[in-house]
Scaffold this motif. Structure first.
Motif, PDB file in Angstrom:
ATOM      1  N   LYS A 157      -3.263  -4.372  -7.898  1.00  0.00           N
ATOM      2  CA  LYS A 157      -2.576  -5.434  -7.159  1.00  0.00           C
ATOM      3  C   LYS A 157      -3.223  -5.759  -5.808  1.00  0.00           C
ATOM      4  O   LYS A 157      -3.393  -6.941  -5.473  1.00  0.00           O
ATOM      5  N   PRO A 158      -3.582  -4.756  -4.983  1.00  0.00           N
ATOM      6  CA  PRO A 158      -4.122  -5.101  -3.659  1.00  0.00           C
ATOM      7  C   PRO A 158      -5.587  -5.530  -3.696  1.00  0.00           C
ATOM      8  O   PRO A 158      -6.450  -4.912  -3.062  1.00  0.00           O
ATOM      9  N   LEU A 159      -5.884  -6.583  -4.440  1.00  0.00           N
ATOM     10  CA  LEU A 159      -7.241  -7.106  -4.511  1.00  0.00           C
ATOM     11  C   LEU A 159      -7.387  -8.215  -3.483  1.00  0.00           C
ATOM     12  O   LEU A 159      -6.485  -9.040  -3.321  1.00  0.00           O
ATOM     13  N   GLY A 199      -9.174   0.474   1.056  1.00  0.00           N
ATOM     14  CA  GLY A 199      -8.847  -0.186   2.315  1.00  0.00           C
ATOM     15  C   GLY A 199      -8.382  -1.620   2.198  1.00  0.00           C
ATOM     16  O   GLY A 199      -8.365  -2.343   3.195  1.00  0.00           O
ATOM     17  N   ALA A 200      -8.003  -2.061   0.972  1.00  0.00           N
ATOM     18  CA  ALA A 200      -7.592  -3.460   0.806  1.00  0.00           C
ATOM     19  C   ALA A 200      -6.083  -3.622   0.758  1.00  0.00           C
ATOM     20  O   ALA A 200      -5.590  -4.712   0.497  1.00  0.00           O
ATOM     21  N   SER A 201      -5.312  -2.556   1.021  1.00  0.00           N
ATOM     22  CA  SER A 201      -3.856  -2.637   0.940  1.00  0.00           C
ATOM     23  C   SER A 201      -3.285  -2.890   2.335  1.00  0.00           C
ATOM     24  O   SER A 201      -3.922  -3.557   3.154  1.00  0.00           O
ATOM     25  N   VAL A 202      -2.101  -2.334   2.632  1.00  0.00           N
ATOM     26  CA  VAL A 202      -1.440  -2.648   3.908  1.00  0.00           C
ATOM     27  C   VAL A 202      -1.111  -1.402   4.731  1.00  0.00           C
ATOM     28  O   VAL A 202      -0.362  -1.486   5.680  1.00  0.00           O
ATOM     29  N   GLY A 205     -12.713  -7.312  -2.124  1.00  0.00           N
ATOM     30  CA  GLY A 205     -12.153  -6.023  -1.757  1.00  0.00           C
ATOM     31  C   GLY A 205     -11.361  -5.443  -2.920  1.00  0.00           C
ATOM     32  O   GLY A 205     -10.312  -5.975  -3.286  1.00  0.00           O
ATOM     33  N   LEU A 206     -11.854  -4.359  -3.517  1.00  0.00           N
ATOM     34  CA  LEU A 206     -11.183  -3.719  -4.640  1.00  0.00           C
ATOM     35  C   LEU A 206     -10.354  -2.541  -4.144  1.00  0.00           C
ATOM     36  O   LEU A 206     -10.654  -1.942  -3.099  1.00  0.00           O
ATOM     37  N   PRO A 207      -9.334  -2.160  -4.901  1.00  0.00           N
ATOM     38  CA  PRO A 207      -8.549  -0.980  -4.527  1.00  0.00           C
ATOM     39  C   PRO A 207      -9.404   0.281  -4.571  1.00  0.00           C
ATOM     40  O   PRO A 207     -10.466   0.321  -5.198  1.00  0.00           O
TER      41      PRO A 207
END
Length: 414
Positions: free
Chosen positions: A286-288, A255-258, A306-308
């Motif tokens: 990348k989405p950290l 839940g840490a992406s877009v 927030g980890l991927p």
């Protein structure tokens, strides 16, 4: 400078910049004096100085006879015994010897230990039959050989393993200053997740990231609370984060992406947290996301990581960010993992635009890359014992080239 949740259009941070910023945010845990025998895995909060001299008196390093070196080559009369914990009560005079065992105190007047295999004894009569020690003090451990009172032994930030605990106790410390245990909350989120061991529908997967992250943190003095799986609803995730306000660190997985269902950022905004940075130029991971909540009258400051959600991404970013954050909070002098260099057992293709961490196996000589490097795969991280670092834009490297690797199972030599 932090900011509220933003649109995430800033370029990703470079790895070292992101790690430095995160470590600087580590919670400041209070210092306590813990029983030394119970301090395994903690980090010293102050330098350790010797409180006593070791050994406190000269000891024999071998079994034999304590005597005066000037009386060599003998003969001698045996006048008593010195055993470990039971020293000889008298003095050793001219022509006298004392039977002595390894670790026993040297009796006053003696400055030489004659090995038992170099001597022959008949009753109390002792004769030299072999080679005398050269120098006479060869088999004696002098007082203070190991350390003397007030000697510096271990610096601040040293991790207390078995040997360090033994040293601290041997140096006279029944208690040592360390940071208190850290409170960590691990939150799994995602509608596709099911609790471990439950029957699964085709669209579901077991929630394995939470137990994995908790197990990784278990090597440190951390009290872990696991939450989830939490469904992909903003109110549910915000409630889960708000329910662990007493944790020093909160780590979420997924839940840490877009995407439309990536809700960590808005959930943090809903509970009053602020984003410090988001996105790091690494692969995988990348989405950290990194944020914090300020202290209140009822709660201490809190760092939120927030980890991927992909297993390999969560695993790699936990080694590069979660474990260093925990170590820094616990007082480690060197919280970041340190690389070794190993020879490639195969050619390494050219790198892309981000720093990459490839799962591999090091056999002590060469490192072999796992054939499956997909960030959604669990089996490669279970097979791997190291991460192979590939720099952005790195050219192809042939077999035998030296590459940096990070050993797993505690993040290398941090």
């Amino acid at each position: 400078m932090t900011s509220p949740v933003s649109n995430g259009r800033q370029p990703p941070l470079q790895l070292e910049d992101a790690q430095a910023r995160l470590v600087a945010m580590a919670p400041h845990l209070s210092v306590e004096h813990r029983a030394t025998a119970e301090a395994l895995g903690h980090y010293l909060a102050a330098p350790l100085l010797a409180a006593r001299t070791q050994p406190a008196t000269a000891l024999s390093a071998m079994d034999g006879y304590a005597l005066r070196g000037v009386d060599l080559p003998g003969p001698w009369t045996v006048v008593g015994e010195s055993a470990a914990g039971h020293p000889f009560a008298g003095n050793v005079g001219h022509g006298e010897a004392v039977r002595i065992s390894t670790g026993a105190a040297m009796p006053p007047g003696a400055d030489c230990v004659l090995l038992q295999e170099d001597a022959a004894r008949q009753g109390d009569a002792l004769m030299l039959t072999g080679t005398p020690p050269s120098p006479p003090s060869r088999h004696i451990r002098p007082a203070g050989m190991d350390f003397a009172t007030h000697d510096p032994l271990l610096p601040t930030g040293t991790r207390l393993g078995a040997a360090q605990i033994a040293l601290a106790i041997g140096a006279g410390h029944g208690h040592v200053p360390v940071r208190r245990r850290l409170r960590l909350a691990v939150i799994d989120s995602g509608d596709e997740l099911a609790a471990p061991g439950r029957p699964l529908l085709p669209h579901q997967i077991p929630a394995s990231n939470g137990p994995m992250l908790a197990a990784m943190a278990a090597a440190l003095p951390v009290d872990v609370r696991r939450i989830g799986p939490v469904p992909d609803r903003l109110d549910a995730l915000a409630a889960a984060i708000d329910g662990v306000r007493n944790a020093d660190v909160v780590v979420t997985s997924g839940g840490a992406s877009v995407g439309d269902h990536d809700l960590v950022r808005p959930a943090l905004e809903a509970v009053g947290a602020r984003i410090d940075f988001w996105r790091v130029a690494i692969k995988p991971g990348k989405p950290l996301l990194v944020g914090h909540r300020a202290a209140t009258s009822l709660a201490s400051p809190q760092v939120i990581l927030g980890l991927p959600g992909n297993p390999a991404s969560a695993y790699v970013t936990a080694h590069l960010f979660l474990l260093p954050l925990l170590r820094a909070a616990l007082g480690a002098a060197q919280p970041l993992p340190a690389p070794l260099h190993a020879a490639l057992a195969q050619a390494l293709p050219a790198g892309g635009s981000r720093t990459e961490f490839l799962r591999g196996t090091w056999d002590g000589h060469g490192v072999t890359l796992d054939p499956l490097q997909d960030s959604g795969a669990i089996s490669p991280i279970a097979r791997a014992n190291c991460l192979v670092r590939r720099e952005p834009g790195a050219p192809m490297q042939p077999e035998g080239s030296l590459v940096p690797i990070y050993l797993l199972d505690f993040g290398g030599f941090a």
